[in-house]
Design a protein around this motif. Structure first.
Motif, PDB file in Angstrom:
ATOM      1  N   GLU A  29       0.832  -1.201   0.000  1.00  0.00           N
ATOM      2  CA  GLU A  29       0.000   0.000   0.000  1.00  0.00           C
ATOM      3  C   GLU A  29       0.868   1.252   0.000  1.00  0.00           C
ATOM      4  O   GLU A  29       0.583   2.218  -0.715  1.00  0.00           O
ATOM      5  CB  GLU A  29      -0.914   0.014   1.221  1.00  0.00           C
ATOM      6  CG  GLU A  29      -2.033  -0.976   1.176  1.00  0.00           C
ATOM      7  CD  GLU A  29      -2.735  -1.163   2.504  1.00  0.00           C
ATOM      8  OE1 GLU A  29      -3.707  -1.933   2.535  1.00  0.00           O
ATOM      9  OE2 GLU A  29      -2.316  -0.556   3.517  1.00  0.00           O
ATOM     10  N   LEU A  30       1.940   1.230   0.785  1.00  0.00           N
ATOM     11  CA  LEU A  30       2.846   2.375   0.826  1.00  0.00           C
ATOM     12  C   LEU A  30       3.585   2.562  -0.496  1.00  0.00           C
ATOM     13  O   LEU A  30       3.719   3.676  -0.991  1.00  0.00           O
ATOM     14  CB  LEU A  30       3.844   2.224   1.971  1.00  0.00           C
ATOM     15  CG  LEU A  30       3.298   2.429   3.373  1.00  0.00           C
ATOM     16  CD1 LEU A  30       4.349   2.057   4.412  1.00  0.00           C
ATOM     17  CD2 LEU A  30       2.832   3.857   3.570  1.00  0.00           C
ATOM     18  N   VAL A  31       4.039   1.470  -1.076  1.00  0.00           N
ATOM     19  CA  VAL A  31       4.799   1.565  -2.331  1.00  0.00           C
ATOM     20  C   VAL A  31       3.920   2.078  -3.463  1.00  0.00           C
ATOM     21  O   VAL A  31       4.260   3.054  -4.144  1.00  0.00           O
ATOM     22  CB  VAL A  31       5.426   0.200  -2.694  1.00  0.00           C
ATOM     23  CG1 VAL A  31       5.981   0.207  -4.102  1.00  0.00           C
ATOM     24  CG2 VAL A  31       6.518  -0.161  -1.696  1.00  0.00           C
ATOM     25  N   PHE A  32       2.774   1.447  -3.676  1.00  0.00           N
ATOM     26  CA  PHE A  32       1.922   1.855  -4.786  1.00  0.00           C
ATOM     27  C   PHE A  32       1.271   3.218  -4.526  1.00  0.00           C
ATOM     28  O   PHE A  32       1.105   4.010  -5.453  1.00  0.00           O
ATOM     29  CB  PHE A  32       0.858   0.787  -5.076  1.00  0.00           C
ATOM     30  CG  PHE A  32       1.422  -0.426  -5.755  1.00  0.00           C
ATOM     31  CD1 PHE A  32       1.822  -0.380  -7.078  1.00  0.00           C
ATOM     32  CD2 PHE A  32       1.567  -1.610  -5.068  1.00  0.00           C
ATOM     33  CE1 PHE A  32       2.346  -1.477  -7.707  1.00  0.00           C
ATOM     34  CE2 PHE A  32       2.100  -2.732  -5.679  1.00  0.00           C
ATOM     35  CZ  PHE A  32       2.491  -2.665  -7.009  1.00  0.00           C
ATOM     36  N   LEU A  35       3.828   5.740  -5.346  1.00  0.00           N
ATOM     37  CA  LEU A  35       3.971   5.892  -6.797  1.00  0.00           C
ATOM     38  C   LEU A  35       2.860   6.763  -7.383  1.00  0.00           C
ATOM     39  O   LEU A  35       3.113   7.580  -8.279  1.00  0.00           O
ATOM     40  CB  LEU A  35       3.974   4.521  -7.469  1.00  0.00           C
ATOM     41  CG  LEU A  35       5.262   3.711  -7.316  1.00  0.00           C
ATOM     42  CD1 LEU A  35       5.076   2.297  -7.839  1.00  0.00           C
ATOM     43  CD2 LEU A  35       6.402   4.399  -8.036  1.00  0.00           C
ATOM     44  N   VAL A  36       1.651   6.605  -6.883  1.00  0.00           N
ATOM     45  CA  VAL A  36       0.553   7.467  -7.345  1.00  0.00           C
ATOM     46  C   VAL A  36       0.870   8.918  -7.015  1.00  0.00           C
ATOM     47  O   VAL A  36       0.746   9.815  -7.856  1.00  0.00           O
ATOM     48  CB  VAL A  36      -0.790   7.044  -6.705  1.00  0.00           C
ATOM     49  CG1 VAL A  36      -1.892   8.050  -7.013  1.00  0.00           C
ATOM     50  CG2 VAL A  36      -1.200   5.661  -7.165  1.00  0.00           C
ATOM     51  N   TRP A  37       1.304   9.144  -5.801  1.00  0.00           N
ATOM     52  CA  TRP A  37       1.645  10.488  -5.344  1.00  0.00           C
ATOM     53  C   TRP A  37       2.722  11.103  -6.238  1.00  0.00           C
ATOM     54  O   TRP A  37       2.598  12.232  -6.708  1.00  0.00           O
ATOM     55  CB  TRP A  37       2.089  10.366  -3.904  1.00  0.00           C
ATOM     56  CG  TRP A  37       2.574  11.597  -3.212  1.00  0.00           C
ATOM     57  CD1 TRP A  37       2.449  12.887  -3.601  1.00  0.00           C
ATOM     58  CD2 TRP A  37       3.240  11.611  -1.958  1.00  0.00           C
ATOM     59  NE1 TRP A  37       3.002  13.718  -2.672  1.00  0.00           N
ATOM     60  CE2 TRP A  37       3.489  12.969  -1.652  1.00  0.00           C
ATOM     61  CE3 TRP A  37       3.643  10.649  -1.067  1.00  0.00           C
ATOM     62  CZ2 TRP A  37       4.146  13.363  -0.490  1.00  0.00           C
ATOM     63  CZ3 TRP A  37       4.280  11.040   0.086  1.00  0.00           C
ATOM     64  CH2 TRP A  37       4.530  12.380   0.366  1.00  0.00           C
ATOM     65  N   ILE A  38       3.780  10.364  -6.493  1.00  0.00           N
ATOM     66  CA  ILE A  38       4.896  10.868  -7.298  1.00  0.00           C
ATOM     67  C   ILE A  38       4.483  11.119  -8.739  1.00  0.00           C
ATOM     68  O   ILE A  38       4.822  12.148  -9.330  1.00  0.00           O
ATOM     69  CB  ILE A  38       6.080   9.876  -7.228  1.00  0.00           C
ATOM     70  CG1 ILE A  38       6.673   9.871  -5.829  1.00  0.00           C
ATOM     71  CG2 ILE A  38       7.134  10.208  -8.266  1.00  0.00           C
ATOM     72  CD1 ILE A  38       7.618   8.717  -5.566  1.00  0.00           C
ATOM     73  N   LEU A  39       3.748  10.186  -9.328  1.00  0.00           N
ATOM     74  CA  LEU A  39       3.358  10.337 -10.734  1.00  0.00           C
ATOM     75  C   LEU A  39       2.382  11.484 -10.951  1.00  0.00           C
ATOM     76  O   LEU A  39       2.498  12.223 -11.931  1.00  0.00           O
ATOM     77  CB  LEU A  39       2.770   9.023 -11.260  1.00  0.00           C
ATOM     78  CG  LEU A  39       3.780   7.904 -11.451  1.00  0.00           C
ATOM     79  CD1 LEU A  39       3.070   6.580 -11.719  1.00  0.00           C
ATOM     80  CD2 LEU A  39       4.730   8.240 -12.593  1.00  0.00           C
ATOM     81  N   VAL A  40       1.432  11.646 -10.058  1.00  0.00           N
ATOM     82  CA  VAL A  40       0.482  12.756 -10.211  1.00  0.00           C
ATOM     83  C   VAL A  40       1.189  14.081  -9.980  1.00  0.00           C
ATOM     84  O   VAL A  40       0.929  15.066 -10.680  1.00  0.00           O
ATOM     85  CB  VAL A  40      -0.724  12.586  -9.267  1.00  0.00           C
ATOM     86  CG1 VAL A  40      -1.600  13.823  -9.257  1.00  0.00           C
ATOM     87  CG2 VAL A  40      -1.543  11.376  -9.672  1.00  0.00           C
ATOM     88  N   ALA A  41       2.110  14.123  -9.036  1.00  0.00           N
ATOM     89  CA  ALA A  41       2.840  15.360  -8.764  1.00  0.00           C
ATOM     90  C   ALA A  41       3.752  15.754  -9.920  1.00  0.00           C
ATOM     91  O   ALA A  41       4.053  16.936 -10.092  1.00  0.00           O
ATOM     92  CB  ALA A  41       3.661  15.212  -7.488  1.00  0.00           C
ATOM     93  N   PHE A 129      -1.580   2.495 -11.178  1.00  0.00           N
ATOM     94  CA  PHE A 129      -1.130   2.337  -9.797  1.00  0.00           C
ATOM     95  C   PHE A 129      -2.217   2.758  -8.803  1.00  0.00           C
ATOM     96  O   PHE A 129      -2.312   2.199  -7.708  1.00  0.00           O
ATOM     97  CB  PHE A 129       0.154   3.120  -9.547  1.00  0.00           C
ATOM     98  CG  PHE A 129       1.358   2.510 -10.201  1.00  0.00           C
ATOM     99  CD1 PHE A 129       1.601   1.153 -10.128  1.00  0.00           C
ATOM    100  CD2 PHE A 129       2.244   3.301 -10.912  1.00  0.00           C
ATOM    101  CE1 PHE A 129       2.704   0.585 -10.744  1.00  0.00           C
ATOM    102  CE2 PHE A 129       3.356   2.744 -11.520  1.00  0.00           C
ATOM    103  CZ  PHE A 129       3.583   1.384 -11.438  1.00  0.00           C
ATOM    104  N   SER A 130      -3.036   3.718  -9.178  1.00  0.00           N
ATOM    105  CA  SER A 130      -4.122   4.138  -8.303  1.00  0.00           C
ATOM    106  C   SER A 130      -5.157   3.029  -8.144  1.00  0.00           C
ATOM    107  O   SER A 130      -5.626   2.770  -7.032  1.00  0.00           O
ATOM    108  CB  SER A 130      -4.771   5.398  -8.872  1.00  0.00           C
ATOM    109  OG  SER A 130      -5.780   5.864  -8.030  1.00  0.00           O
TER     110      SER A 130
END
Length: 151
Positions: A29-32, A35-41, A129-130
């Motif tokens: 949950e933390l990894v994916f 990744l959502v956080w990083i990609l959207v940002a 990833f979301s």
């Protein structure tokens, strides 16, 4: 004669959270979620309102899941049934939030396909990833509900 004793399942602490179900799902949950956080940002933020919701959900769930994992790892829950209830409720809310954020992100990604092609692949990865993160939180919710009912 049948025994009327109920065996209480204990909530894990320490390294036990890396070996028990559903707690083993904290790390994916933390990894994916990260990744959502990083990609959207790292994409073009337009329109800001739905993507702001996606960022809020991903950052909020990342931080709270990390804190939740640390509390369980340090043994701060004292093996009480109320923590099993809180674990179920948190993961239910997180799964619902992530589902709404995933649908919003997918809708925006489809709408922005022709306008900003440069970020389209990053947006597609963020959508995938979301939805994976949504699935992980949903599985954690089901497994936490089963553990909660065993208390």
């Amino acid at each position: 004669m049948a025994s009327n004793t109920v065996t209480m399942q204990h909530l894990p602490s320490g390294a036990g959270i890396c070996t028990t179900i559903p707690d083993i799902l904290y790390l994916p949950e933390l990894v994916f979620g990260g990744l959502v956080w990083i990609l959207v940002a790292s994409t073009y933020v337009s329109p800001p309102n739905p993507l702001g919701w996606v960022m809020f959900v991903s950052v909020f769930c990342f931080v709270v899941t990390f804190i939740w994992m640390v509390v369980f790892a340090c043994g701060g829950h004292n093996n009480k049934g109320s923590w099993a209830t809180a674990d179920f409720l948190y993961h239910f809310i997180a799964a619902f939030f992530y589902l709404s954020a995933s649908v919003s992100l997918a809708t925006i990604t489809l709408a922005m396909k022709d306008l900003v092609d440069k970020y389209y692949k990053l947006d597609i990865a963020a959508v995938v990833f979301s939805f994976v993160t949504t699935l992980l939180y949903f599985l954690h919710t089901i497994l936490s509900a089963m553990r909660w009912k065993s208390f």
